[in-house]
Design an enzyme around this catalytic site. Structure first.
Site, PDB file in Angstrom:
ATOM      1  N   TYR A  60      14.642  51.649  36.655  1.00 60.01           N
ATOM      2  CA  TYR A  60      15.616  51.216  35.662  1.00 60.01           C
ATOM      3  C   TYR A  60      15.519  52.103  34.427  1.00 60.01           C
ATOM      4  CZ  TYR A  60      18.761  47.789  33.518  1.00 60.01           C
ATOM      5  OH  TYR A  60      19.849  47.159  32.948  1.00 60.01           O
ATOM      6  N   THR A 167      31.730  36.728  43.602  1.00 58.77           N
ATOM      7  CA  THR A 167      30.769  35.617  43.607  1.00 58.77           C
ATOM      8  C   THR A 167      29.541  35.891  42.748  1.00 58.77           C
ATOM      9  OG1 THR A 167      29.683  36.468  45.596  1.00 58.77           O
ATOM     10  CG2 THR A 167      31.457  34.863  45.920  1.00 58.77           C
ATOM     11  N   ARG A 190      33.332  39.413  49.385  1.00 58.02           N
ATOM     12  CA  ARG A 190      33.017  39.864  50.738  1.00 58.02           C
ATOM     13  C   ARG A 190      33.631  38.921  51.777  1.00 58.02           C
ATOM     14  NH1 ARG A 190      28.416  38.867  52.065  1.00 58.02           N
ATOM     15  NH2 ARG A 190      27.567  37.854  50.200  1.00 58.02           N
ATOM     16  N   ASP A 191      34.004  39.484  52.927  1.00 53.85           N
ATOM     17  CA  ASP A 191      34.429  38.655  54.056  1.00 53.85           C
ATOM     18  C   ASP A 191      33.247  37.772  54.480  1.00 53.85           C
ATOM     19  OD1 ASP A 191      37.178  39.952  55.366  1.00 53.85           O
ATOM     20  OD2 ASP A 191      35.997  41.351  54.157  1.00 53.85           O
ATOM     21  N   ARG A 192      33.546  36.517  54.795  1.00 53.98           N
ATOM     22  CA  ARG A 192      32.469  35.579  55.144  1.00 53.98           C
ATOM     23  C   ARG A 192      33.057  34.423  55.938  1.00 53.98           C
ATOM     24  NH1 ARG A 192      30.110  34.749  49.717  1.00 53.98           N
ATOM     25  NH2 ARG A 192      31.060  36.762  49.325  1.00 53.98           N
ATOM     26  N   GLY A 262      27.860  48.013  37.520  1.00 53.74           N
ATOM     27  CA  GLY A 262      26.860  47.820  38.560  1.00 53.74           C
ATOM     28  C   GLY A 262      27.229  48.610  39.793  1.00 53.74           C
ATOM     29  N   GLY A 263      26.310  48.643  40.752  1.00 56.06           N
ATOM     30  CA  GLY A 263      26.549  49.405  41.979  1.00 56.06           C
ATOM     31  C   GLY A 263      25.878  48.750  43.177  1.00 56.06           C
ATOM     32  N   TRP A 287      27.236  48.937  29.753  1.00 58.46           N
ATOM     33  CA  TRP A 287      25.854  48.463  29.841  1.00 58.46           C
ATOM     34  C   TRP A 287      25.556  47.630  28.604  1.00 58.46           C
ATOM     35  CZ3 TRP A 287      20.891  51.968  29.425  1.00 58.46           C
ATOM     36  CH2 TRP A 287      19.780  51.249  29.877  1.00 58.46           C
TER      37      TRP A 287
END
Length: 356
Positions: A60, A167, A190-192, A262-263, A287
């Site tokens: 970090y 989410t 995401r698919d779920r 973010g990544g 950030w």
């Protein structure tokens, strides 16, 4: 003659970097009486954030300075960046804070994975005691990031933003804060197998519409989104990267901006060249840690606004997986076992330690 008190701190420290469970250890040290404008703090609770794990791994960008001031043989730092504390002692020059007040650190790298700590008054932000321990201890990262992204870049009532990782903690906060301002949110998740249930939960929180990553890449769905939004999505919030980032960027209006904070996919942000040429797309990084370093007052003002939203019921604390650290009962081995288990599950929902 003044009477001196003894405050014994139990802290989770590290002297080297690597696998988090392997580098953390419990250290006991004595905190001296508060002097000058310092205050002695007792922890009420703290979350385990991805940035905490990344610090332990040594990857970090922001890291606390290691020191021997805790009485260790080799320089060490206390883990953790976010948490809620109660003031148990104040120095003679402290003006605005009192014993019993609840406070959070103003800056990162404070060292929050601890039973006690000490700080100067100027490095703390006071919170109302009516705010829950979880809400107070988690206010500095996800809610602050969400609030600044929604509030600081020109979005107005009726505008649209799009975000992936719908989410995530930040995204759920974005939806709630945007709803309070009358801003529309398109969230991509995401698919779920339980898509419909998750969609219903997110829309109840404040998301205007929720689509899957498969739908995010579908041209027909893209046309529907353009019709729904009038083709006027002004801001994209990207915390995934890869194909997801290019698909949300394609839905932006001309002269729009995409912020990457973010990544999660660990893949590069991928943006079609045509969006820069023909839509004049702007891409920026964000950030909250750096924002606070440059402008500490922004952290204080953001916190004040978030407290108002919590108190009005427009913002709800996120679900956490709560664990208890019994301060007067746990041995060092028990404390370490607790923290190792929580760290190991750091990416399986938000983990939270309550100290009692």
């Amino acid at each position: 003659m003044s009477t001196r008190s003894i405050t014994t701190a139990k802290s989770i420290i590290y002297s080297s970097h690597g696998v988090p469970q392997d580098v953390i250890r419990v250290h006991t040290f004595t905190i001296p009486d508060a002097e000058g404008d310092s205050v002695v703090l007792k922890s009420l609770g703290f979350p385990i954030n991805p940035s905490d794990i990344n610090q332990l791994e040594g990857v970090y960008p922001s890291k606390p300075e290691k020191t021997t001031k805790y009485g260790t043989e080799e320089p060490a730092a206390i883990a953790g960046n976010e948490g809620l504390f109660e003031i148990v002692q104040v120095g003679p020059n402290v003006k605005e804070l009192s014993v019993g007040d609840h406070v959070i650190p103003l800056f990162s790298n404070f060292g929050t994975w601890t039973s006690h700590n000490v700080a100067q008054e100027k490095d703390l932000v006071k919170l109302p005691k009516s705010l829950s321990v979880v809400a107070g201890a988690t206010i500095s990262v996800n809610p602050a990031t969400a609030y600044q992204l929604v509030s600081n870049y020109g979005l107005e009532k009726g505008d649209w933003l799009i975000q992936n990782a719908g989410t995530s903690g930040v995204s759920q906060m974005v939806a709630q804060i945007a709803k309070s301002k009358g801003i529309n949110v398109l969230s991509v998740i995401r698919d779920r197998s339980d898509f419909d249930q998750v969609k219903a939960k997110l829309e109840a929180q404040g998301a205007t519409k929720v689509i899957s990553e498969t739908e995010n890449g579908d041209r027909a769905v893209g046309a529907e989104i353009k019709k729904l939004t009038g083709g006027k999505i002004k801001i994209a919030l990207n915390s995934v990267g890869g194909v997801s980032s290019s698909n949300i960027a394609r839905k932006l209006a001309p002269n729009a901006t995409m912020f990457t904070y973010g990544g999660m996919s660990k893949k590069p942000v991928s943006i079609p060249t045509s969006l820069f040429i023909f839509k004049n797309l702007t891409c920026k990084g964000y950030w909250v840690t750096e924002n606070t370093k440059k402008d500490p007052q922004s952290k204080i003002e953001t916190t004040e606004e978030l407290v108002k939203l919590y108190q009005s019921g427009q913002l709800k604390e996120l679900d956490v997986n709560e664990h208890t650290w019994k301060l007067d009962e746990f041995s060092d081995d028990q404390i370490l076992e607790l923290l190792k288990g929580v760290v190991e599950n750091a990416y399986n929902g938000k983990q939270f330690i309550r100290i009692v």
